[in-house]
Structures are given as C-alpha cells and as structure tokens.
Scaffold this motif. Structure first.
Motif, PDB file in Angstrom:
ATOM      1  N   ALA A  90      53.459 -13.130  27.784  1.00 33.04           N
ATOM      2  CA  ALA A  90      52.694 -12.628  28.932  1.00 33.04           C
ATOM      3  C   ALA A  90      51.211 -12.543  28.602  1.00 33.04           C
ATOM      4  CB  ALA A  90      53.223 -11.264  29.361  1.00 33.04           C
ATOM      5  N   ALA A  91      50.887 -12.225  27.336  1.00 34.28           N
ATOM      6  CA  ALA A  91      49.493 -12.087  26.928  1.00 34.28           C
ATOM      7  C   ALA A  91      48.910 -13.378  26.359  1.00 34.28           C
ATOM      8  CB  ALA A  91      49.375 -10.980  25.889  1.00 34.28           C
ATOM      9  N   ASN A  92      49.707 -14.458  26.316  1.00 35.11           N
ATOM     10  CA  ASN A  92      49.294 -15.752  25.741  1.00 35.11           C
ATOM     11  C   ASN A  92      48.818 -15.592  24.292  1.00 35.11           C
ATOM     12  OD1 ASN A  92      49.867 -17.276  28.038  1.00 35.11           O
ATOM     13  ND2 ASN A  92      47.886 -16.796  28.939  1.00 35.11           N
ATOM     14  N   ARG A  93      49.557 -14.851  23.486  1.00 39.36           N
ATOM     15  CA  ARG A  93      49.215 -14.629  22.088  1.00 39.36           C
ATOM     16  C   ARG A  93      50.406 -14.967  21.182  1.00 39.36           C
ATOM     17  NH1 ARG A  93      45.226 -13.845  24.698  1.00 39.36           N
ATOM     18  NH2 ARG A  93      43.620 -12.269  24.455  1.00 39.36           N
ATOM     19  N   ALA A  94      51.194 -15.954  21.557  1.00 38.37           N
ATOM     20  CA  ALA A  94      52.464 -16.244  20.878  1.00 38.37           C
ATOM     21  C   ALA A  94      52.288 -16.591  19.397  1.00 38.37           C
ATOM     22  CB  ALA A  94      53.191 -17.373  21.595  1.00 38.37           C
ATOM     23  N   SER A  95      51.269 -17.341  19.027  1.00 43.05           N
ATOM     24  CA  SER A  95      51.140 -17.766  17.627  1.00 43.05           C
ATOM     25  C   SER A  95      49.862 -17.236  16.983  1.00 43.05           C
ATOM     26  CB  SER A  95      51.160 -19.294  17.553  1.00 43.05           C
ATOM     27  OG  SER A  95      50.096 -19.822  18.305  1.00 43.05           O
ATOM     28  N   GLN A  96      49.355 -16.111  17.455  1.00 46.38           N
ATOM     29  CA  GLN A  96      48.105 -15.585  16.909  1.00 46.38           C
ATOM     30  C   GLN A  96      48.283 -14.360  16.024  1.00 46.38           C
ATOM     31  OE1 GLN A  96      45.304 -14.910  20.051  1.00 46.38           O
ATOM     32  NE2 GLN A  96      45.502 -16.978  20.869  1.00 46.38           N
ATOM     33  N   PHE A  97      49.466 -13.728  16.061  1.00 46.35           N
ATOM     34  CA  PHE A  97      49.668 -12.492  15.314  1.00 46.35           C
ATOM     35  C   PHE A  97      50.914 -12.578  14.437  1.00 46.35           C
ATOM     36  CE2 PHE A  97      47.353 -10.926  19.081  1.00 46.35           C
ATOM     37  CZ  PHE A  97      46.286 -10.308  18.443  1.00 46.35           C
ATOM     38  N   ASP A  98      50.821 -12.007  13.238  1.00 44.53           N
ATOM     39  CA  ASP A  98      51.994 -11.770  12.411  1.00 44.53           C
ATOM     40  C   ASP A  98      52.467 -10.359  12.720  1.00 44.53           C
ATOM     41  OD1 ASP A  98      51.948 -14.229  11.239  1.00 44.53           O
ATOM     42  OD2 ASP A  98      50.998 -13.565   9.370  1.00 44.53           O
ATOM     43  N   ILE A  99      53.766 -10.204  12.930  1.00 40.88           N
ATOM     44  CA  ILE A  99      54.329  -8.920  13.332  1.00 40.88           C
ATOM     45  C   ILE A  99      55.374  -8.505  12.300  1.00 40.88           C
ATOM     46  CG2 ILE A  99      55.573  -7.699  15.140  1.00 40.88           C
ATOM     47  CD1 ILE A  99      54.453  -9.824  17.090  1.00 40.88           C
ATOM     48  N   ILE A 100      55.211  -7.286  11.794  1.00 40.14           N
ATOM     49  CA  ILE A 100      56.161  -6.727  10.829  1.00 40.14           C
ATOM     50  C   ILE A 100      56.800  -5.510  11.490  1.00 40.14           C
ATOM     51  CG2 ILE A 100      56.435  -5.694   8.556  1.00 40.14           C
ATOM     52  CD1 ILE A 100      53.701  -7.270   7.959  1.00 40.14           C
ATOM     53  N   VAL A 101      58.142  -5.495  11.517  1.00 40.15           N
ATOM     54  CA  VAL A 101      58.875  -4.450  12.227  1.00 40.15           C
ATOM     55  C   VAL A 101      59.917  -3.834  11.308  1.00 40.15           C
ATOM     56  CG1 VAL A 101      60.337  -3.958  14.228  1.00 40.15           C
ATOM     57  CG2 VAL A 101      58.617  -5.740  14.380  1.00 40.15           C
ATOM     58  N   THR A 102      60.036  -2.505  11.352  1.00 41.03           N
ATOM     59  CA  THR A 102      61.200  -1.831  10.790  1.00 41.03           C
ATOM     60  C   THR A 102      61.845  -1.084  11.942  1.00 41.03           C
ATOM     61  OG1 THR A 102      59.905   0.103  10.164  1.00 41.03           O
ATOM     62  CG2 THR A 102      60.218  -1.575   8.489  1.00 41.03           C
TER      63      THR A 102
ATOM     64  N   ARG B 216      63.892   2.820  22.521  1.00 39.11           N
ATOM     65  CA  ARG B 216      64.825   2.429  23.571  1.00 39.11           C
ATOM     66  C   ARG B 216      66.199   2.952  23.184  1.00 39.11           C
ATOM     67  NH1 ARG B 216      67.980   1.204  27.146  1.00 39.11           N
ATOM     68  NH2 ARG B 216      68.325  -0.802  28.135  1.00 39.11           N
ATOM     69  N   LYS B 217      66.865   3.669  24.063  1.00 38.27           N
ATOM     70  CA  LYS B 217      68.147   4.316  23.769  1.00 38.27           C
ATOM     71  C   LYS B 217      68.000   5.160  22.498  1.00 38.27           C
ATOM     72  CE  LYS B 217      71.216   1.081  26.108  1.00 38.27           C
ATOM     73  NZ  LYS B 217      72.418   0.262  25.955  1.00 38.27           N
ATOM     74  N   ASP B 218      68.795   4.887  21.471  1.00 47.49           N
ATOM     75  CA  ASP B 218      68.681   5.648  20.219  1.00 47.49           C
ATOM     76  C   ASP B 218      67.904   4.887  19.156  1.00 47.49           C
ATOM     77  OD1 ASP B 218      69.937   7.973  20.928  1.00 47.49           O
ATOM     78  OD2 ASP B 218      71.936   7.304  20.347  1.00 47.49           O
ATOM     79  N   ALA B 219      67.355   3.739  19.485  1.00 48.76           N
ATOM     80  CA  ALA B 219      66.657   2.912  18.506  1.00 48.76           C
ATOM     81  C   ALA B 219      65.163   3.258  18.472  1.00 48.76           C
ATOM     82  CB  ALA B 219      66.821   1.434  18.859  1.00 48.76           C
ATOM     83  N   VAL B 220      64.605   3.240  17.250  1.00 49.53           N
ATOM     84  CA  VAL B 220      63.176   3.484  17.049  1.00 49.53           C
ATOM     85  C   VAL B 220      62.633   2.342  16.207  1.00 49.53           C
ATOM     86  CG1 VAL B 220      61.444   5.048  16.117  1.00 49.53           C
ATOM     87  CG2 VAL B 220      63.519   5.972  17.135  1.00 49.53           C
ATOM     88  N   ALA B 221      61.562   1.695  16.697  1.00 49.17           N
ATOM     89  CA  ALA B 221      60.966   0.567  15.986  1.00 49.17           C
ATOM     90  C   ALA B 221      59.533   0.908  15.595  1.00 49.17           C
ATOM     91  CB  ALA B 221      60.976  -0.683  16.862  1.00 49.17           C
ATOM     92  N   ARG B 222      59.208   0.661  14.334  1.00 49.11           N
ATOM     93  CA  ARG B 222      57.831   0.808  13.860  1.00 49.11           C
ATOM     94  C   ARG B 222      57.255  -0.597  13.741  1.00 49.11           C
ATOM     95  NH1 ARG B 222      57.750   4.305   8.679  1.00 49.11           N
ATOM     96  NH2 ARG B 222      59.109   2.644   7.954  1.00 49.11           N
ATOM     97  N   VAL B 223      56.129  -0.841  14.419  1.00 46.97           N
ATOM     98  CA  VAL B 223      55.588  -2.198  14.544  1.00 46.97           C
ATOM     99  C   VAL B 223      54.152  -2.242  14.029  1.00 46.97           C
ATOM    100  CG1 VAL B 223      55.061  -4.068  16.163  1.00 46.97           C
ATOM    101  CG2 VAL B 223      57.034  -2.606  16.564  1.00 46.97           C
ATOM    102  N   TRP B 224      53.868  -3.229  13.149  1.00 43.68           N
ATOM    103  CA  TRP B 224      52.513  -3.486  12.687  1.00 43.68           C
ATOM    104  C   TRP B 224      52.131  -4.893  13.122  1.00 43.68           C
ATOM    105  CZ3 TRP B 224      56.047  -0.786   9.790  1.00 43.68           C
ATOM    106  CH2 TRP B 224      55.654   0.478   9.345  1.00 43.68           C
ATOM    107  N   ILE B 225      50.917  -5.039  13.671  1.00 47.51           N
ATOM    108  CA  ILE B 225      50.424  -6.350  14.131  1.00 47.51           C
ATOM    109  C   ILE B 225      49.128  -6.651  13.394  1.00 47.51           C
ATOM    110  CG2 ILE B 225      49.272  -7.455  16.078  1.00 47.51           C
ATOM    111  CD1 ILE B 225      51.371  -6.587  17.865  1.00 47.51           C
ATOM    112  N   LYS B 226      49.032  -7.885  12.888  1.00 48.01           N
ATOM    113  CA  LYS B 226      47.796  -8.339  12.251  1.00 48.01           C
ATOM    114  C   LYS B 226      47.590  -9.811  12.591  1.00 48.01           C
ATOM    115  CE  LYS B 226      50.076  -9.443   7.888  1.00 48.01           C
ATOM    116  NZ  LYS B 226      50.191  -9.172   6.463  1.00 48.01           N
ATOM    117  N   PRO B 227      46.366 -10.307  12.539  1.00 45.76           N
ATOM    118  CA  PRO B 227      46.132 -11.726  12.834  1.00 45.76           C
ATOM    119  C   PRO B 227      46.890 -12.608  11.854  1.00 45.76           C
ATOM    120  CG  PRO B 227      44.061 -10.529  12.711  1.00 45.76           C
ATOM    121  CD  PRO B 227      45.127  -9.590  12.260  1.00 45.76           C
TER     122      PRO B 227
END
Length: 158
Positions: free
Chosen positions: A82-94, A40-51
């Motif tokens: 929106a996906a009803n997954r609020a507390s099911q995944f740990d998300i790590i972002v840089t 988005r704009k000049d920002a770049v996010a690397r996202v990992w999702i795990k249970p």
C-alpha cells in the motif's frame, strides 16, 4: 492565566485560535531503526524497520518459512504494498502468543506502525487502508454453568 472575556466580541476572538492538528515526527533509535509493537488476539509482535533490500525475518527465520500459507504471507506484505515500499526496508520481527493467524495480524499491525514512525507522511495511506487500527476482537471467556462461552448443556426433560 487565560485572557479575561468581558463581551461576546471577545469570545469570537478566542474561537479563531483553534488548536492545530498533531504533527507526527520521525521516531528512530540509536541504530537508525523504527520500532513498533503490533497486537492481534493473543499475539504480540515486536517489529524493527531499517533501510535495506526488503528482507523480512520472523523469529530468526525467513517469513515465507515461518508463515507457510500464502494468505498469511500476503497479509504481512499488505502495508508495504500500500505504501509502495516493498523492497526498501529490512524488517526484523519477534512474535509470541496466539496462533499463526493472530501472529500474522500482529506482525501486519506492527509493520504498519513502524512504517509511520519511520516515514510519518505514510500515515494517511496506511490509515485509509485500515492497517493502523488494532483489531480488538478476542476470544470470549467461558462462563460458569455453560459448556463453552455461550453454548449451554443439552436439555433433557427427564
């Protein structure tokens, strides 16, 4: 080579064999995580999702500490709600580049893409919410002979 058509009836038979819609499959790495890149704009996010238990970590900080404004925190949680997954995944972002608003949008885009890689059946819900579309608006460049991108210098008759 393809079938040879000699009459109009042969063409009708070929029309029935329409290509099928692409099938989306789960994409996981060796550790069982889904990875996606959000922009988005000049920002770049690397996202990992795990249970997990629903922890969101941005640049080794809790997301509420990194994004202090409630509006930006809400922006991050929209695809999960929106996906009803609020507390099911740990998300790590840089995330790097741009300002906080652009970074929050990049993280939202990355979370949405990673969710579809982990659970392909969520694609319809996220697509309908507009979370999978990359917002391509960026800052317009400054032009020669102008003060800013469009603003010209003040006109003086004398």
């Amino acid at each position: 080579m393809a079938q040879e058509t000699k009459s109009l009836d042969d063409l009708g038979a070929l029309k029935d064999a329409a290509p099928e819609a692409p099938v989306h499959v789960q994409k996981l790495d060796s550790l069982g995580r889904a990875y996606a890149t959000g922009k988005r704009k000049d920002a770049v996010a690397r996202v990992w999702i795990k249970p997990g238990r629903g922890q969101i970590t941005v640049n080794k900080k809790d997301f509420k500490q990194y994004f202090a404004r409630p509006v930006l925190q809400m922006l991050l949680q929209q695809p999960l709600a929106a996906a009803n997954r609020a507390s099911q995944f740990d998300i790590i972002v840089t995330v790097a580049g741009g300002g906080l608003s652009g970074q929050a949008g990049a993280v939202r885009h990355g979370i949405s893409k990673a969710l579809t890689y982990y659970e392909p059946e969520l694609r319809g819900v996220l697509k309908k919410g507009g979370f999978l579309t990359r917002d391509s608006r960026t800052v317009e460049r400054k032009k020669y002979g102008r003060m800013k991108a469009r603003r010209s210098f003040q006109f003086s008759k004398r």
